[in-house]
Scaffold this active site. Structure first.
Site, PDB file in Angstrom:
ATOM      1  N   TYR A   1      20.158 -27.081 -13.941  1.00  0.00           N
ATOM      2  CA  TYR A   1      20.013 -27.395 -12.465  1.00  0.00           C
ATOM      3  C   TYR A   1      20.320 -28.992 -12.235  1.00  0.00           C
ATOM      4  O   TYR A   1      20.745 -29.432 -11.461  1.00  0.00           O
ATOM      5  CB  TYR A   1      18.634 -27.081 -12.018  1.00  0.00           C
TER       6      TYR A   1
ATOM      7  N   ASN B   1       8.042 -34.081  -7.826  1.00  0.00           N
ATOM      8  CA  ASN B   1       7.486 -32.618  -8.046  1.00  0.00           C
ATOM      9  C   ASN B   1       6.845 -32.313  -6.570  1.00  0.00           C
ATOM     10  O   ASN B   1       5.646 -32.670  -6.530  1.00  0.00           O
ATOM     11  CB  ASN B   1       6.505 -32.363  -9.125  1.00  0.00           C
TER      12      ASN B   1
ATOM     13  N   ARG C   1       3.875 -36.755 -14.384  1.00  0.00           N
ATOM     14  CA  ARG C   1       4.800 -36.432 -13.183  1.00  0.00           C
ATOM     15  C   ARG C   1       4.206 -37.213 -11.889  1.00  0.00           C
ATOM     16  O   ARG C   1       3.142 -37.773 -11.830  1.00  0.00           O
ATOM     17  CB  ARG C   1       5.008 -34.891 -12.862  1.00  0.00           C
TER      18      ARG C   1
END
Length: 354
Positions: free
Chosen positions: A180, A209, A248
């Site tokens: 990806y 995210n 993240r």
């Protein structure tokens, strides 16, 4: 403006459509309704509020009928997520890269020179790291033997000592670690070449995210927030890999939609592709996400299970400065508020691979 939104029925594309329509733009949605994201239920109800065309961005003839009169394209269509295994590679490459190439060719034929591309932070691979002795260094691949032993932090490639992670800017080296990720970087290269050849203007919105309402549930192609919530709704503990300390930047989809609206109102520069991190500027760990969701749903506490998937990175958190400087963008939704709201927001119907 009249704006074509590819992937307009999807998780992010639908929110972008709602935002642009609320801002007074005329939007047309194109979506192939891929089963990996939509199951077999047909177009979701939120498409009824907009002009919607079911079709594939790889269909040049269809694009030739849709693009006349369009002022700009917001390209959200893609296969996303970690996927199942390398057998997904042809699907990722054909949907993400060949589809982008067909779209760019059709835009050139129609004389359209403005593109906002759904980029991704996955193009960075690992984030930015600093060694106490050797300064900023590039992290190498993590070794399976270290992960099995519970040593998750990437070591300095020079001295082997632990590294400290910091914010990654758009000029960082690009090192995609999954299929990806490789296709998302290829999309940027294709769009940059198109901009140079045509004098077009491209913003590549490197999403971090993303979470929020309308995420697909129960699928390896969804984000980690959806995977955790799906487990909790089944009464299961969310399974957190490694030690849960992976950092993240979780950004709410409403902020993503607003960033796209700002990009469509700005010019990236003739003949240029300009990447921008679209993030909250508020780093949290994967463990934080799982624990906050579990508390909000009153579900079982997360289970930390160790291990890591091939291609997983340890830390990647974004520097929000360029988006703030060039677009005037800063995230409005705080992590705790957004995750608590996400705990009860509607998800897409169950979607399973296979």
């Amino acid at each position: 403006m009249r704006i074509l939104i590819t992937g307009g029925a999807g998780f992010i594309g639908s929110h972008v459509a709602d935002r642009l329509a609320a801002d007074g733009h005329d939007v047309v949605l194109l979506d192939a309704l891929l089963p990996q994201a939509h199951g077999a239920g047909g177009a979701p109800a939120w498409t009824l509020d907009h002009e919607f065309v079911e079709g594939d961005v790889r269909d040049a003839d269809l694009l030739a009928t849709l693009l006349p009169g369009v002022d700009a394209v917001c390209h959200q269509a893609a296969m996303v997520g970690h996927g199942v295994d390398p057998s997904d590679a042809p699907l990722y490459a054909t949907h993400n890269d060949y589809g982008t190439a067909v779209l760019l060719a059709a835009m050139h034929a129609a004389g359209i020179g403005r593109l906002v591309l759904a980029g991704s932070m996955v193009v960075y691979g690992e984030g930015r790291y600093t060694c106490a002795e050797h300064g900023v260094v590039r992290s190498g691949q993590r070794r399976a033997v270290d992960i099995e032993a519970g040593r998750f932090e990437p070591p300095c490639p020079v001295c082997g000592m632990p590294l400290a992670s910091s914010l990654v800017g758009e000029d960082a080296p690009l090192d995609p670690r999954s299929t990806y990720a490789a296709t998302k970087l290829a999309q940027e290269h294709l769009a940059a070449a198109w901009a140079r050849q045509t004098g077009g203007s491209v913003w590549s919105m490197r999403y971090h995210n993303v979470y929020g309402a309308r995420m697909p549930r129960d699928t390896p192609y969804a984000g980690v927030a959806s995977i955790f919530r799906s487990a909790l709704e089944r009464g299961e503990a969310p399974r957190v890999m490694e030690d849960g300390g992976q950092r993240r930047d979780f950004v709410h989809v409403s902020d993503i939609a607003r960033a796209n609206a700002l990009a469509l109102a700005a010019n990236a520069g003739d003949g240029e592709l300009v990447p921008v991190n679209v993030c909250s500027g508020e780093p949290h760990t994967i463990g934080d996400l799982a624990a906050t969701l579990a508390e909000a749903i009153d579900g079982p506490a997360p289970a930390v299970v160790g291990g890591a998937r091939a291609g997983d990175v340890r830390h990647v958190v974004a520097d929000p400065a360029r988006a703030r400087e060039l677009l005037g963008f800063h995230a409005a939704v705080r992590f705790a508020d957004g995750v608590r709201a996400f705990a009860s927001e509607p998800l897409r119907s169950s979607v399973r691979a296979g």
